[in-house]
Scaffold this motif. Sequence first.
Motif, short mmCIF file in Angstrom:
data_model
loop_
_atom_site.label_atom_id
_atom_site.label_comp_id
_atom_site.label_asym_id
_atom_site.label_seq_id
_atom_site.Cartn_x
_atom_site.Cartn_y
_atom_site.Cartn_z
N HIS A 1 3.06 -3.01 5.42
CA HIS A 1 2.18 -2.57 4.32
C HIS A 1 2.21 -3.50 3.11
O HIS A 1 1.95 -3.07 1.99
N SER B 1 0.81 -1.22 0.00
CA SER B 1 0.00 0.00 0.00
C SER B 1 0.84 1.27 0.00
O SER B 1 0.31 2.37 -0.07
N HIS C 1 -0.24 -0.23 8.11
CA HIS C 1 -1.48 -0.04 7.35
C HIS C 1 -2.44 -1.21 7.56
O HIS C 1 -2.03 -2.30 7.96
N ILE D 1 -7.60 1.49 2.24
CA ILE D 1 -6.37 1.37 3.02
C ILE D 1 -6.46 2.32 4.22
O ILE D 1 -6.77 3.50 4.05
N TYR D 2 -6.20 1.80 5.41
CA TYR D 2 -6.04 2.65 6.58
C TYR D 2 -4.55 2.87 6.78
O TYR D 2 -3.80 1.90 6.90
N ARG D 3 -4.15 4.14 6.77
CA ARG D 3 -2.73 4.43 6.81
C ARG D 3 -2.40 5.53 7.82
O ARG D 3 -1.51 6.34 7.59
N GLU E 1 -6.46 6.60 0.33
CA GLU E 1 -7.14 5.70 1.27
C GLU E 1 -8.23 4.88 0.60
O GLU E 1 -8.55 3.78 1.03
#
Lengths: 300, 300, 300, 300
Positions: free
Chosen positions: D119, C154, D28, D21-23, C264
């Motif tokens: 990630h 990611s 992540h 995606i949580y970043r 995101e």
Amino acid sequence: MSEIVLGHNQYGKAENRVVRIYRDTPRHEIHDVNVSSCLRGDFSDAHLTGDQANVLTTDAQKQTAYSFAKEVGLEKIEDYALALARHYVGDVDAIDEARIEIDEYAWERVIVDGAEHDHTWVRKGQEVRTAAVTVNADGEWVVGGLKEFVILKSTGSEFAGFYKDKYTVLEPTHDRVMATSLTAQWRFTHTDGIDWDEVYAGIKVQLVKQFAVVQSKALQQTLYKMGKAVLEAYPVIAEVRLSAPNKHHFVYDLAPFGVENNKEVFHADDRPYGLIQTTVTRDDATPPGPAWDAYQGWLS
Amino acid sequence: MSEIVLGHNQYGKAENRVVRIYRDTPRHEIHDVNVSSCLRGDFSDAHLTGDQANVLTTDAQKQTAYSFAKEVGLEKIEDYALALARHYVGDVDAIDEARIEIDEYAWERVIVDGAEHDHTWVRKGQEVRTAAVTVNADGEWVVGGLKEFVILKSTGSEFAGFYKDKYTVLEPTHDRVMATSLTAQWRFTHTDGIDWDEVYAGIKVQLVKQFAVVQSKALQQTLYKMGKAVLEAYPVIAEVRLSAPNKHHFVYDLAPFGVENNKEVFHADDRPYGLIQTTVTRDDATPPGPAWDAYQGWLS
Amino acid sequence: MSEIVLGHNQYGKAENRVVRIYRDTPRHEIHDVNVSSCLRGDFSDAHLTGDQANVLTTDAQKQTAYSFAKEVGLEKIEDYALALARHYVGDVDAIDEARIEIDEYAWERVIVDGAEHDHTWVRKGQEVRTAAVTVNADGEWVVGGLKEFVILKSTGSEFAGFYKDKYTVLEPTHDRVMATSLTAQWRFTHTDGIDWDEVYAGIKVQLVKQFAVVQSKALQQTLYKMGKAVLEAYPVIAEVRLSAPNKHHFVYDLAPFGVENNKEVFHADDRPYGLIQTTVTRDDATPPGPAWDAYQGWLS
Amino acid sequence: MSEIVLGHNQYGKAENRVVRIYRDTPRHEIHDVNVSSCLRGDFSDAHLTGDQANVLTTDAQKQTAYSFAKEVGLEKIEDYALALARHYVGDVDAIDEARIEIDEYAWERVIVDGAEHDHTWVRKGQEVRTAAVTVNADGEWVVGGLKEFVILKSTGSEFAGFYKDKYTVLEPTHDRVMATSLTAQWRFTHTDGIDWDEVYAGIKVQLVKQFAVVQSKALQQTLYKMGKAVLEAYPVIAEVRLSAPNKHHFVYDLAPFGVENNKEVFHADDRPYGLIQTTVTRDDATPPGPAWDAYQGWLS
């Protein structure tokens, strides 16, 4: 406290790939189907204790599907399916209801030196013809249909005047490509004395004509007119169901390259797609009974 | 000690779904393709250091595929592919060789009230027409072809007199169903002045005729005769390659039920299947160069 | 005038779905494969006259595939494939070369009450392990591999500084999602005394590590480093081939709704896709011989 | 005479491939779904006259699906689906009922040098987790589930004592391989305060355990026990539906080659297959309402 109980259940043999050749004369005929049989009745013991005394094996159903292709023949899938369903309900005690679902793949004779060949075909590859037949003590139901019928018009389709919310960024259009891979199913009012092939061919003509000639304001409108035309032309049809993915063809932006694109170049997108589903029926249609109680699509 | 080095490499944009509508008159035309472009050259830096200075992006290749459908048109896939390949080799320094692979999906006009409709089609669904074009400084190569061409004959096929080892339990037969989903590819001797559509249609006629009329002793024999007929009819073809899964249709055993089955009821099996692959060529065929160096099937 | 001749040809039985259970102790083992055998030799008669005297039937090849799963066992697909290939070349006169291609589907034991179960598994569903083995009078070649290995990062991926032509509209980026469904194949320098499972597991570790830790400037660079790491870690590997579709994840434009999207929310697109293919090898690698001469992918 | 009328209809945007995606931290998180939205209400005008004034476009539904992945987040698919469905019913006048169907693809972190990577993930590839949420003025319904859960046991399965008719040639067995690709769906009694992930994981444990430990007399019995175990463990579940193809593994006959096969070598067949479908419920289960009214599988 609640008790745990067995609910709706059914079982059968799915996707028997039966091919029947008629070879009584040098000019052979071919029928190529994928047939699934589904049995319903009191199969509590099979579930609760594992006792199979009432269970006609799915293997026996396979044997029957192949044997009936010879014993009763396999010319019209509707007749073949009715014969199978009547056999299960009539000949096996535990079975209260049988459903037979069939896909038929069409073949066309090849042409050799200008003449149709006696025993060689190519698979037609267009739509798949379908039938779903249900029989129980109360009656018989036939649903005819087709699927994977990919049809496209390059003009004569609009989409405008729609509801606008915060997430509406789509531009209205008065000229777009409209394309779908149509699934259509039609319920017959009865099952006797019907020329299945004639009705099938005739319904296809209606579906195609409406898709082509209607100046479409939305896929919904086109689907409704398709269903209506079928019902008007065939009193023997009680109800039509249509499921139509909107196979989006997006006008490709060629402006950055100084190339004009007046709806000539499109990107045929895969996903996501609109999916429009519609029923057209008669106000006095006979009740559907179990006609629409699916086997293969029960859990989707 | 050995040193680790970069070997053969290539890259591109695969499966651009380009649809081209010709709408200069009310009678529209449609061309529907899946096109992949593949570039070869010195892309060492991209691999070794990550430097992209020589790399034409795959996104630019996508844009080009769509734009060329208008700029040069998309009527014959072979011409469109040649134009794309020549552009890459001619206009981008780093590119030594370009390969364009195309699948074309045929559509046929619907009939409404007895007449062909101007702007509505159904997807034909039969075979997919293919082209693979390679261009470099030394020349140009075109391979035409088709795939997913499902053809079946219900008699006129034998299989007997074969080698027997310990594991041979198959019974010989002098009358069986023979069916395949044919992939055929033919290499042209040159690329100028060819009527691509005429050759395509004519080759299909040859393939179909041989499949139908040859009393086949094996799929190998049928494939050889198919390739030979193509070469005899078309001096412009240097070489034909054929890949044919033997789609087994097993006579179903109905004897346990007292039902005679004289090659009338078959089970169309899925897997495993025989897979026969054959090349038919000329003894003086020009060398193939990179004509068969695949992109999509490079690793299979 | 040119004469028409038979060119390269091969045949076999494709996609035998062999499942082998080891049940010598209560703790069973399972091996689940899809195996194809391909034979090469002088099969001119089969093509030219239909004479099958030299042809080992594809049915016999099917029987052999299943029987060898017991006779020689099916623990390491490489050993099983070598046994099959050696048998064909050694025991059947007409066969000069045999190629065996295998896909293996992994299963993992289920956990019941905290313990691994003795005889129940779920299909692992991750990558498919592959092997392609070729044997002839000159030697033996093994290509190991994997496919459908879907991997995503990611962050840690850039794409910038690329060549710009008229059709280049892509914006450079220094932080993007990179994802692929990797196909990798590695050629062994020899076939004796190798712990196939250990090498397979170790190569997978290398591929994963490089994909994860390299700050990628392009998929090409990542692939090269993956191949290089494999060659550095395993002297027994002569060459690695990698084919990687760039499964595009496009940042979704939420600005029209006043919603910030700092990488995101993505749309995972289907087609088109970049497709990058790379070979990493040794400068003194032994010649590949027929190691890469495919069966299933011969015509693609 | 009968009048032709519009029947049940629904429409939406199918198969939006949303990846979130949580970043917020270097570690992540990823959520990868395929989401379809379906709207129901009075859309007569769209069908009868083509007037779209009430129609929220499917394009707007696409935008909403992506935007909500950020606005409300995409951590538990059930919560995300509820938010979408409530939005449509609450915010758009014409919509009486909304159904959201989601498939979720699981990813697992790769291990690099012994540690989970921040990630990078590989797609887990095992079962697909599903949710179907329906909201209207009367309430909210959630159906959780899984599909493509391929599970196999190599012993502990019998099939004997079954009903015998003329077409029954199957031999009874007391030791066979049993395998399926399970689809299971479970209806929640309510939608508040549920730990969706915990219930999902727990139900999977129950399904697996019953499949493994029950000495099965038929797939029906195993399915019933699976459903019963879920209901016993989770009072929050009102009803479980199970659809299980019997993926036949046939003992391969090696006797012609003098090789013993004591249930060690199997052919994994493709078609036909038994297909067993069962509901397990509570005698006092709340009525299902529209919980099972499918979108994607409406016509199958």
